[in-house]
Enzyme design. Structure first.
Site, PDB file in Angstrom:
ATOM      1  N   ARG A 207       0.674  -1.349   0.107  1.00 33.31           N
ATOM      2  CA  ARG A 207      -0.043   0.069  -0.098  1.00 33.31           C
ATOM      3  C   ARG A 207       0.701   1.272  -0.084  1.00 33.31           C
ATOM      4  O   ARG A 207       0.867   1.944   0.942  1.00 33.31           O
ATOM      5  CB  ARG A 207      -0.920  -0.295   1.271  1.00 33.31           C
ATOM      6  CG  ARG A 207      -1.842  -1.126   0.915  1.00 33.31           C
ATOM      7  CD  ARG A 207      -2.691  -1.146   2.330  1.00 33.31           C
ATOM      8  NE  ARG A 207      -3.820  -2.337   2.055  1.00 33.31           N
ATOM      9  CZ  ARG A 207      -4.591  -2.526   3.163  1.00 33.31           C
ATOM     10  NH1 ARG A 207      -4.611  -2.031   4.285  1.00 33.31           N
ATOM     11  NH2 ARG A 207      -5.398  -3.601   2.945  1.00 33.31           N
ATOM     12  N   ASP A 277      13.257   1.581 -11.444  1.00 38.75           N
ATOM     13  CA  ASP A 277      14.647   0.970 -11.366  1.00 38.75           C
ATOM     14  C   ASP A 277      14.483  -0.154 -10.423  1.00 38.75           C
ATOM     15  O   ASP A 277      14.303  -0.096  -9.347  1.00 38.75           O
ATOM     16  CB  ASP A 277      15.385   2.045 -10.858  1.00 38.75           C
ATOM     17  CG  ASP A 277      16.960   1.666 -10.386  1.00 38.75           C
ATOM     18  OD1 ASP A 277      17.169   0.560 -10.815  1.00 38.75           O
ATOM     19  OD2 ASP A 277      17.873   2.467 -10.063  1.00 38.75           O
ATOM     20  N   ASP A 279      16.787  -3.055 -10.578  1.00 40.30           N
ATOM     21  CA  ASP A 279      17.980  -3.873 -10.449  1.00 40.30           C
ATOM     22  C   ASP A 279      18.562  -4.035  -9.254  1.00 40.30           C
ATOM     23  O   ASP A 279      19.585  -4.811  -8.932  1.00 40.30           O
ATOM     24  CB  ASP A 279      18.617  -3.886 -11.583  1.00 40.30           C
ATOM     25  CG  ASP A 279      19.386  -2.433 -11.603  1.00 40.30           C
ATOM     26  OD1 ASP A 279      19.442  -1.522 -10.591  1.00 40.30           O
ATOM     27  OD2 ASP A 279      19.846  -2.077 -12.555  1.00 40.30           O
ATOM     28  N   ASP A 281      21.153  -2.272  -7.787  1.00 40.57           N
ATOM     29  CA  ASP A 281      22.576  -2.345  -8.097  1.00 40.57           C
ATOM     30  C   ASP A 281      23.228  -1.147  -7.834  1.00 40.57           C
ATOM     31  O   ASP A 281      24.341  -0.912  -7.970  1.00 40.57           O
ATOM     32  CB  ASP A 281      22.728  -2.513  -9.803  1.00 40.57           C
ATOM     33  CG  ASP A 281      22.276  -1.097 -10.395  1.00 40.57           C
ATOM     34  OD1 ASP A 281      21.598  -0.325  -9.844  1.00 40.57           O
ATOM     35  OD2 ASP A 281      22.573  -0.867 -11.542  1.00 40.57           O
ATOM     36  N   GLN A 283      22.872   2.152  -8.477  1.00 38.58           N
ATOM     37  CA  GLN A 283      22.906   3.222  -9.403  1.00 38.58           C
ATOM     38  C   GLN A 283      21.472   3.527  -9.519  1.00 38.58           C
ATOM     39  O   GLN A 283      20.646   2.590  -9.755  1.00 38.58           O
ATOM     40  CB  GLN A 283      23.579   2.645 -10.659  1.00 38.58           C
ATOM     41  CG  GLN A 283      24.884   2.112 -10.659  1.00 38.58           C
ATOM     42  CD  GLN A 283      25.741   3.058 -10.199  1.00 38.58           C
ATOM     43  OE1 GLN A 283      25.920   3.992 -10.748  1.00 38.58           O
ATOM     44  NE2 GLN A 283      26.776   2.390  -9.518  1.00 38.58           N
TER      45      GLN A 283
END
Ligand code: NAG
Ligand code: NAG
Ligand code: NAG
Length: 424
Positions: A207, A277, A279, A281, A283
């Site tokens: 939520r 985004d 991943d 990672d 960045q």
């Protein structure tokens, strides 16, 4: 309420401009709650201590209507029972000396507190709060705006607007760390409209928010949602009409689900340039989601935006992320340790972040220290410091000028309160 009635009223809200002279709650007020009048025609109430109740307490301050509430002290106000806010109350957290104000220990209700203005306040509920209750609840009422507010540690939802509620804005705020086991950012479900602009939703299992009804969701940042999901699109047979524009979703360590879930044909969304985004990672390298139902949890994607009153200056999702990380939440006079910790988590872009169940334990270790500071000299005790009165043609020995309406349309004390903080 029938669908037709809802459609008619949604069309009304969307198409009929408000009168051109309607004054904004403050310069920079946006969205559906932007014309809340607060305590403009009432009187000034000074919070003079950090007590839980009694004369001069925050609880007493908000217990009566038609007040502009200023703080002569800074620090942490520990509340045992929930605080219920009255109609037409402007809570001006930016007036506090020191590091401002944190209200800690339980939640608050703005149900039926029409015409609320709330700025630069931290509301941190926590384990000591009532079980099954929210950090902030609004179940009924109209015309409310929350600006640069930090809300965390709800035991049920953290910030919930659900029910017969009209014209609410939550802008430039942080909604964080709903406590496990529920750990919810908030239900935002009302047929008459909530605008959510430039907020940070962080560390909630689910939520973040869950939306139903009429909603305008622009330039928000959503970080490290959990297994329940990020933006929950309705999941309902009720009809929803939402703009979802230029938001940034960033997965964190707790994230196991995609950004949008649980949409269906009843959820009508106009979507544009929402970045994701996924991943983890370290960045920031998100890309816009595809404009298809499959990227938006199966909602019905519509081609024209709903004509709700949007932000004055729409940012791209990457710009919004920088803006939110720089200034969302109670960033004046400065962020507290909790918000600083949360923003640092986001800046790890996927590697830091966790759902919590007890705010008193690591990593948060409680609400942190909020310095008290000293209030500036105010000879007539009207809430406007002498120096500002002299510089702006007011009389530092006349307490009646604070609530006089200036040529700007605001009470003089509002002009002073507006001058303390940036207007965007
Ligand atoms: C909500 O705002 C819309 C316009 O933005 C206005 O038409 C409507 O009357 C408002 N509703 C209430 C209950 O104030
Ligand atoms: C409120 O509680 C915190 C700890 O949880 C404490 O540091 C603070 O001094 C308390 N504030 C007051 C006014 O007692
Ligand atoms: C975030 O919100 C959800 C749903 O309200 C709740 O279950 C969860 O415990 C909250 N916090 C975390 C860290 O999950």
């Amino acid at each position: 309420m029938g669908l037709l009635r809802f459609l008619a009223s949604a069309a009304l809200a969307a198409c009929i401009p408000k009168s051109v002279d309607a004054l904004l709650a403050f310069p920079g007020a946006e969205g559906l709650g932007r014309e809340a009048v607060g305590g403009r025609t009432g009187s000034v109430y000074h919070v003079t201590n950090l007590d839980d109740s009694g004369a001069g307490s925050f609880r007493d301050a908000v217990s009566q209507s038609n007040r502009i509430v200023v703080f002569d002290v800074g620090g942490t106000i520990n509340i045992t029972s929930r605080v219920v806010v009255s109609k037409n109350v402007y809570i001006a957290g930016q007036s506090a000396p020191g590091d401002g104000i944190t209200v800690y220990g339980n939640g608050l209700s703005w149900s039926n507190a029409d015409n609320a203005i709330v700025r630069y306040m931290r509301f941190r509920m926590g384990r000591g709060g009532d079980s099954g209750k929210d950090g902030i609840t609004i179940a009924e009422g109209e015309n409310m705006i929350f600006d640069h507010v930090s809300v965390s540690w709800g035991r049920d939802e953290t910030f919930s607007v659900s029910g017969d509620v009209h014209n609410v804005t939550i802008q430039d705020s942080i909604v964080a760390q709903g406590l496990e086991t529920h750990s919810c950012g908030g239900l935002i479900q009302t047929e008459y409209g909530v605008s959510l602009f430039r907020n940070l939703y962080i560390d909630n299992k689910t939520r973040n928010p869950k939306v139903k009804g009429m909603n305008d969701f622009q330039n928000n940042v959503i970080y490290n949602w959990g297994g329940g999901g990020g933006y929950i699109a309705g999941d309902s047979s009720g009809q929803s009409y939402a703009n979802i524009i230029n938001n940034y979703f960033v997965s964190g360590p707790s994230t196991t689900k995609t950004a949008f879930t649980r949409g269906n044909e009843n959820f009508h969304g106009y979507v544009s340039d929402n970045y994701y985004d996924s991943d983890k990672d370290g960045q920031l390298n998100g890309t816009p989601l595809c404009v298809k139902a499959s990227c938006y949890g199966g909602m019905d994607i519509v081609s024209e935006p709903f004509a709700y009153p949007g932000p004055e200056r729409l940012m791209t999702a990457p710009e919004a992320l920088e803006h939110v990380l720089r200034s969302a939440g109670t960033s004046f006079p400065s962020r507290d340790s909790v918000d600083a910790y949360l923003v640092d988590e986001v800046r790890s872009y996927g590697t830091k972040g966790q759902l919590i169940s007890d705010e008193t334990k690591a990593p948060m270790n409680g609400p942190g220290y909020i310095a008290g500071g000293t209030k500036p000299a105010d000879a007539d005790g009207d809430g406007i410091p002498d120096e500002w009165e002299r510089a702006n043609g007011l009389n530092p020995n006349d307490a009646s000028d604070a609530m006089k309406i200036s040529s700007s349309g605001y009470a003089n004390i509002e002009v002073y309160l507006n001058s303390l903080v940036p207007s965007s």
